[in-house]
Design a protein around this motif. Sequence first.
Motif, PDB file in Angstrom:
ATOM      1  N   ALA A 161      46.599  35.120  41.059  1.00  0.00           N
ATOM      2  CA  ALA A 161      46.514  36.297  41.932  1.00  0.00           C
ATOM      3  C   ALA A 161      45.471  37.304  41.450  1.00  0.00           C
ATOM      4  CB  ALA A 161      47.890  36.959  42.033  1.00  0.00           C
ATOM      5  N   PRO A 166      40.805  36.266  46.491  1.00  0.00           N
ATOM      6  CA  PRO A 166      41.805  35.560  47.327  1.00  0.00           C
ATOM      7  C   PRO A 166      41.331  34.153  47.737  1.00  0.00           C
ATOM      8  CG  PRO A 166      41.440  37.800  48.127  1.00  0.00           C
ATOM      9  CD  PRO A 166      40.420  37.578  47.052  1.00  0.00           C
ATOM     10  N   ASP A 167      40.033  33.985  47.909  1.00  0.00           N
ATOM     11  CA  ASP A 167      39.537  32.661  48.333  1.00  0.00           C
ATOM     12  C   ASP A 167      39.030  31.843  47.137  1.00  0.00           C
ATOM     13  OD1 ASP A 167      37.230  33.977  47.640  1.00  0.00           O
ATOM     14  OD2 ASP A 167      36.069  33.162  49.328  1.00  0.00           O
ATOM     15  N   ASN A 223      44.225  26.909  47.457  1.00  0.00           N
ATOM     16  CA  ASN A 223      42.964  27.150  46.747  1.00  0.00           C
ATOM     17  C   ASN A 223      42.515  25.948  45.925  1.00  0.00           C
ATOM     18  OD1 ASN A 223      44.505  30.001  46.861  1.00  0.00           O
ATOM     19  ND2 ASN A 223      42.296  30.336  46.946  1.00  0.00           N
TER      20      ASN A 223
END
Lengths: 318, 318, 318
Positions: free
Chosen positions: B257, B261-262, B286
């Motif tokens: 985290a 985010p990608d 991911n």
Amino acid sequence: MAKANVSLGGRDILDLDSLSIEEYEMILQTAAEMKKIMKRDIKKVPSLRGKSIINLFYEPSTRTRTSFELAGKYLGADVVNITTASSSVVKGECLRDTILTVQSMACDAIVMRHPIEGAAAYAAEVADPVIINAGDGAHAHPSQGLLDMFTIREQGKDLKGLKMAILGDVLYSRVARTNIAAWTKMGADVHVAGPMTLLPHDIESLGVTVHKRVEDAIEGADVIDVLRIQLERQKKGLFPSPREYARIFGLNEKRLALAKPDVTVLHPGPMNRGLEISWEVGYCDNAAIRDEVQNGVAVRMALLFLTLTGGKQIENID
Amino acid sequence: MAKANVSLGGRDILDLDSLSIEEYEMILQTAAEMKKIMKRDIKKVPSLRGKSIINLFYEPSTRTRTSFELAGKYLGADVVNITTASSSVVKGECLRDTILTVQSMACDAIVMRHPIEGAAAYAAEVADPVIINAGDGAHAHPSQGLLDMFTIREQGKDLKGLKMAILGDVLYSRVARTNIAAWTKMGADVHVAGPMTLLPHDIESLGVTVHKRVEDAIEGADVIDVLRIQLERQKKGLFPSPREYARIFGLNEKRLALAKPDVTVLHPGPMNRGLEISWEVGYCDNAAIRDEVQNGVAVRMALLFLTLTGGKQIENID
Amino acid sequence: MAKANVSLGGRDILDLDSLSIEEYEMILQTAAEMKKIMKRDIKKVPSLRGKSIINLFYEPSTRTRTSFELAGKYLGADVVNITTASSSVVKGECLRDTILTVQSMACDAIVMRHPIEGAAAYAAEVADPVIINAGDGAHAHPSQGLLDMFTIREQGKDLKGLKMAILGDVLYSRVARTNIAAWTKMGADVHVAGPMTLLPHDIESLGVTVHKRVEDAIEGADVIDVLRIQLERQKKGLFPSPREYARIFGLNEKRLALAKPDVTVLHPGPMNRGLEISWEVGYCDNAAIRDEVQNGVAVRMALLFLTLTGGKQIENID
């Protein structure tokens, strides 16, 4: 191509004693054609398309197994490997059952290595597919004998009347036994030298001259065939030590100088450099060891081609 | 296809340092074409028909060996495996002789894995066939580096300026060394974290930033490359215990985290789930680990195609 | 060909319970066509050209692995072997990851042997390629069951109402479990005999008749299926000794005489001659053991063909 009246179609290739000089000739001439294919940009021909060959190896081998595998594939055959490392068919199953099992899978040829002398001949008795002996114990290794013959002739030498020296562990060597059989049949003068513990008791009955000193075997030789020393023999007390072996029996530059200047040095590989052959000799211009490997593929292509097609399609290849 | 003025025809692929950015480009674009072939109903093209490739593996490997084998076969080549498990050529024979033996069998490319750094470069010096390094000790694994690059770009990411985090056993990892070389060359910002005992002493000279805490490497990362932990390192005292390793260095959801985010998560496989990577992260969206495997075949097809044909037949493929 | 309204296109072949009698029929009829191809001079057809099949074997096997490999190659597919002997993908990697890795290499079918019951079904759940169970622990070995059915019918026997005797180690035998499932479904009368320690506790729930004496199972039998004894069971105390086993449970000529004169003797191989089957019986005219091997290739060709093409190209084959 001397097609003549011989055909190897369907024949088992068990040893060189059971092939005639005319058959040697046919195989070597076919191998010369095969060597041309190996040098093409596209090395694949469809001669054995739809034929299946099983490499059945009860002893570890890379050189011979790979050589037969490539030979089969260059000719378009399907090749499947069965090696004891990955094999359960072999465990606890008698040889007859294994051979019949492989035959039942519709294979056309079985290329077989086995630790016991006569295993390939036994397989040939029970099975229909072509059996090619890729080494049975200390008995025979016919494709090795043929590739050596090919290599010698490629050097412009005719075996008849040549002085051939075979050095080392003759007792446990199927290569030695195979070459002695072929070379004496071809009229060569075969000399042998090695530790007395590694020579067969009846060796003179094979038609060769035995020497205590390697120098005497090498003197004036046209061809020297250096056998691989298997180090487990030393543990069994059959020779004093690798260093002693190299000193007394190893082929080094000084000994090589006793042979004819254009002597051809053979070794079935893999070489123990520094033991039966010195580093220098292994790489010298007289060494034809890489030629042996290359010719090995060509000879195996010829054997597979001739036994599986009877030579009928040779015209399609060229 | 940017044919440009580069050609990889006949080139050895030893590491990513010795390839230019233009050559990376050519390989990746060719791999994209190859991936299209992999998705066809009939995955076989005749580009390498009549070429022979030998997989010469001195270390056990399934993933890389299978991937190269399929790559060669999809292109129509003949592929033969030589692995130390079934190999005698390898025993007691020097590497030079083994390589020359394989070359003499008329093979066009040798795909080689060896435990010693520099073994592939040495093979390339002595042999004529194309040598493709499939991993030499802790040195290089160029096809892995290229497939990672392909995978990152497939996610729409340009390496230039990206934050890349490499986690774990950098010292013994040819994957780490390969990716560091390529990514710094492409202008990425490479961060490294792992147990100090598993980082090279001179690591900063490679142009990377070293962190004690994995969190600092992960923070804001675009790509995270999780290295495989080899459990024998633990026995040698190089890290306390698998459980401790997972707690301090493992990539879990909480740590993930911290990244963008990608973020793209890479792992060369096989994964020790629960150790260097948690079960959840290994299966999360991911994770591009299955893409890496698929792209691995495509990249290896590209390497074999470009080195063995010089790219001349690319038109025939499409 | 009875094309009918069934298709096995894309289906996993996990066990014989999950196939209908109509599907058995389709497979056996296709296998009959395949057997004709095996007898051709050129045994190769292009039906599966461009398809790739991975033999993923977590247990040693020669017979089944070789049979599937040849089956795939006769149909023109590329076949790659992954065996635990040479495999690292397998070490420490969970089955799911290995299966997904293999799938990502664009393979079309995974032929899988695994020591744990249900492994193939699990693989089928996680993966897209066709999974063919080549043996999962003591659970199922569907291609063996189909080749036995093919062999019985080839002898002119319809399973319905026949007396079938299964002798030996039923508890650990996937062959027994597979044949019981198929034969009871086909309406045969299945009898079982063997050491009580090697019979499942719930065996009668499978719809078979259990006998203490093998003679009672053999009496009047149309088919006798002799299971292979695994000698490690003896070490575990599950039967007294090989000699005792042979004396009490082995199929010898005297016992064979109790069956119908045209009884068909099956054995999945490799045979322990002199143990569960005598030398004489193994070679007698009633023994269909070599037929089983040959039919095994034909049945596996049929399975690969039907699952990978949906049977659409059967016209091209003939």
